[in-house]
Design a protein around this motif. Structure first.
Motif, PDB file in Angstrom:
ATOM      1  N   VAL A  25     100.952  60.723 -34.852  1.00 34.15           N
ATOM      2  CA  VAL A  25     102.005  61.609 -34.315  1.00 34.15           C
ATOM      3  C   VAL A  25     101.446  62.510 -33.214  1.00 34.15           C
ATOM      4  CG1 VAL A  25     103.549  63.518 -34.872  1.00 34.15           C
ATOM      5  CG2 VAL A  25     103.381  61.584 -36.415  1.00 34.15           C
ATOM      6  N   GLY A  26     100.199  62.908 -33.357  1.00 36.30           N
ATOM      7  CA  GLY A  26      99.590  63.775 -32.362  1.00 36.30           C
ATOM      8  C   GLY A  26      99.410  63.130 -31.005  1.00 36.30           C
ATOM      9  N   LYS A  30     103.742  66.923 -26.527  1.00 39.22           N
ATOM     10  CA  LYS A  30     104.765  67.853 -26.992  1.00 39.22           C
ATOM     11  C   LYS A  30     105.740  68.252 -25.892  1.00 39.22           C
ATOM     12  CE  LYS A  30     101.884  69.881 -30.625  1.00 39.22           C
ATOM     13  NZ  LYS A  30     101.276  71.126 -31.166  1.00 39.22           N
ATOM     14  N   HIS A  31     105.281  68.150 -24.651  1.00 36.08           N
ATOM     15  CA  HIS A  31     106.128  68.565 -23.531  1.00 36.08           C
ATOM     16  C   HIS A  31     106.052  67.546 -22.397  1.00 36.08           C
ATOM     17  CE1 HIS A  31     106.324  72.447 -25.561  1.00 36.08           C
ATOM     18  NE2 HIS A  31     105.007  72.468 -25.605  1.00 36.08           N
ATOM     19  N   GLY A  32     107.083  67.547 -21.553  1.00 36.10           N
ATOM     20  CA  GLY A  32     107.102  66.695 -20.377  1.00 36.10           C
ATOM     21  C   GLY A  32     107.674  65.317 -20.647  1.00 36.10           C
ATOM     22  N   GLY A  33     108.074  64.658 -19.577  1.00 38.50           N
ATOM     23  CA  GLY A  33     108.649  63.328 -19.700  1.00 38.50           C
ATOM     24  C   GLY A  33     107.652  62.345 -20.275  1.00 38.50           C
ATOM     25  N   ILE A  49     112.433  55.768 -35.413  1.00 40.60           N
ATOM     26  CA  ILE A  49     111.541  56.431 -34.454  1.00 40.60           C
ATOM     27  C   ILE A  49     111.946  57.882 -34.185  1.00 40.60           C
ATOM     28  CG2 ILE A  49     110.673  56.405 -32.076  1.00 40.60           C
ATOM     29  CD1 ILE A  49     110.701  53.361 -32.206  1.00 40.60           C
ATOM     30  N   PRO A  50     113.216  58.170 -33.846  1.00 42.62           N
ATOM     31  CA  PRO A  50     113.581  59.572 -33.627  1.00 42.62           C
ATOM     32  C   PRO A  50     113.407  60.432 -34.887  1.00 42.62           C
ATOM     33  CG  PRO A  50     115.240  58.125 -32.686  1.00 42.62           C
ATOM     34  CD  PRO A  50     114.349  57.270 -33.538  1.00 42.62           C
ATOM     35  N   SER A  51     113.493  59.806 -36.052  1.00 46.57           N
ATOM     36  CA  SER A  51     113.391  60.560 -37.293  1.00 46.57           C
ATOM     37  C   SER A  51     111.965  61.008 -37.604  1.00 46.57           C
ATOM     38  CB  SER A  51     113.924  59.730 -38.470  1.00 46.57           C
ATOM     39  OG  SER A  51     115.309  59.488 -38.330  1.00 46.57           O
ATOM     40  N   VAL A  52     110.982  60.232 -37.132  1.00 45.12           N
ATOM     41  CA  VAL A  52     109.595  60.580 -37.438  1.00 45.12           C
ATOM     42  C   VAL A  52     108.829  61.114 -36.227  1.00 45.12           C
ATOM     43  CG1 VAL A  52     109.510  58.870 -39.283  1.00 45.12           C
ATOM     44  CG2 VAL A  52     108.733  58.228 -36.989  1.00 45.12           C
ATOM     45  N   ALA A  53     109.414  60.992 -35.032  1.00 48.34           N
ATOM     46  CA  ALA A  53     108.748  61.506 -33.831  1.00 48.34           C
ATOM     47  C   ALA A  53     108.749  63.037 -33.861  1.00 48.34           C
ATOM     48  CB  ALA A  53     109.459  61.008 -32.569  1.00 48.34           C
ATOM     49  N   PRO A  54     107.742  63.655 -33.256  1.00 50.42           N
ATOM     50  CA  PRO A  54     107.639  65.123 -33.291  1.00 50.42           C
ATOM     51  C   PRO A  54     108.558  65.836 -32.306  1.00 50.42           C
ATOM     52  CG  PRO A  54     105.820  64.212 -32.045  1.00 50.42           C
ATOM     53  CD  PRO A  54     106.566  63.035 -32.620  1.00 50.42           C
ATOM     54  N   LYS A 109     114.077  65.170 -16.582  1.00 51.35           N
ATOM     55  CA  LYS A 109     114.337  66.461 -17.214  1.00 51.35           C
ATOM     56  C   LYS A 109     113.212  66.850 -18.170  1.00 51.35           C
ATOM     57  CE  LYS A 109     118.438  65.277 -18.716  1.00 51.35           C
ATOM     58  NZ  LYS A 109     119.790  65.353 -19.355  1.00 51.35           N
ATOM     59  N   GLY A 110     112.154  66.024 -18.182  1.00 52.70           N
ATOM     60  CA  GLY A 110     111.017  66.344 -19.039  1.00 52.70           C
ATOM     61  C   GLY A 110     111.225  65.978 -20.488  1.00 52.70           C
ATOM     62  N   GLU A 111     112.115  65.003 -20.736  1.00 59.07           N
ATOM     63  CA  GLU A 111     112.415  64.611 -22.107  1.00 59.07           C
ATOM     64  C   GLU A 111     111.774  63.261 -22.441  1.00 59.07           C
ATOM     65  OE1 GLU A 111     116.664  64.697 -22.311  1.00 59.07           O
ATOM     66  OE2 GLU A 111     116.786  66.849 -21.897  1.00 59.07           O
ATOM     67  N   ALA A 112     111.895  62.869 -23.700  1.00 61.17           N
ATOM     68  CA  ALA A 112     111.316  61.605 -24.169  1.00 61.17           C
ATOM     69  C   ALA A 112     112.384  60.525 -24.208  1.00 61.17           C
ATOM     70  CB  ALA A 112     110.708  61.796 -25.554  1.00 61.17           C
ATOM     71  N   PHE A 113     112.017  59.336 -23.758  1.00 64.24           N
ATOM     72  CA  PHE A 113     112.946  58.214 -23.742  1.00 64.24           C
ATOM     73  C   PHE A 113     112.299  57.036 -24.458  1.00 64.24           C
ATOM     74  CE2 PHE A 113     115.013  54.455 -21.995  1.00 64.24           C
ATOM     75  CZ  PHE A 113     116.356  54.818 -22.046  1.00 64.24           C
TER      76      PHE A 113
END
Length: 222
Positions: A25-26, A30-33, A49-54, A109-113
């Protein structure tokens, strides 16, 4: 608000029922696209995946899931939206192309896809050749790619099954892959192919699947 409610409830419920083993998980920034590129074994992969991703992870989902009517349709639409899923018409070629622009907006927008480079789920358990859309996103957005290896999700809801089952699930997040400058001085098509193959090799190392060596064509609807 609904996202916070669903996301605070789903992970504990998932862990209580399936007790997934989650490793690395580490490795997810934690931030950025960031792109999370995963193998694809089951419809529930986009829930696991969304359920266990940080951090929240957006995935594309069939537009049919968002077009239901009545109370059931509204509830289903709210559920998928709360999980961060974005609608796409898989039978519309232009819509599929536009979906890459949607992904770039998310990353911008600095999010995860989240993306499945195979294009569709494996129906025989093998890992199929990756399509270069994942490399297009990584190179265009300039974001790292975190390979993800899923094991056991195909046992939760096997192909053709209507209801989920108990199964042992493992989710492995690999070290981020940085492709900065990989397209410099190299034909773009070649760069995308090489990057895609590296991503798939990393996914295979995590999932332990047998490489199919060919593309995975979507099975006809029945």
């Amino acid at each position: 608000m609904f996202y916070e409610v669903v996301h605070s409830a789903v992970p504990p419920l998932l862990k209580a029922i399936w007790r997934p083993t989650v490793l690395g998980v580490g490795n997810v920034p934690k931030h950025g696209g960031v792109l999370l590129a995963s193998n694809h074994l089951s419809f529930v992969d986009s829930v696991v995946i969304p359920s266990v991703a940080p951090r929240p992870v957006a995935f594309l989902a069939k537009s049919d899931y968002f077009n239901g009517t009545g109370i059931k349709g509204a509830a289903q639409r709210a559920w998928f939206e709360a999980l961060g899923m974005l609608p796409v018409d898989r039978d519309d070629t232009q819509a599929a192309i536009d979906s890459l622009d949607t992904a770039l907006e998310v990353l911008g927008k600095g999010e995860a896809f989240g993306i499945y480079p195979e294009g569709t789920r494996s129906r025989d358990g093998r890992l199929y050749r990756g399509r270069t859309g994942v490399a297009h996103l990584a190179l265009t957005a300039g974001v790292p790619v975190v390979p993800v290896g899923l094991q056991g999700t195909d046992k939760i809801q096997p192909v053709g099954s209507r209801f989920p089952k108990l199964a042992k699930v493992t989710v492995k997040f690999g070290r981020p892959l940085d492709f900065t400058g990989r397209a410099d001085g190299v034909p773009l098509g070649r760069a995308r192919r090489e990057v895609t193959d590296e991503i798939m090799a990393a996914i295979q190392a995590l999932s332990g699947q047998e490489p199919a060596g060919v593309y995975n064509d979507r099975a006809p609807e029945v």
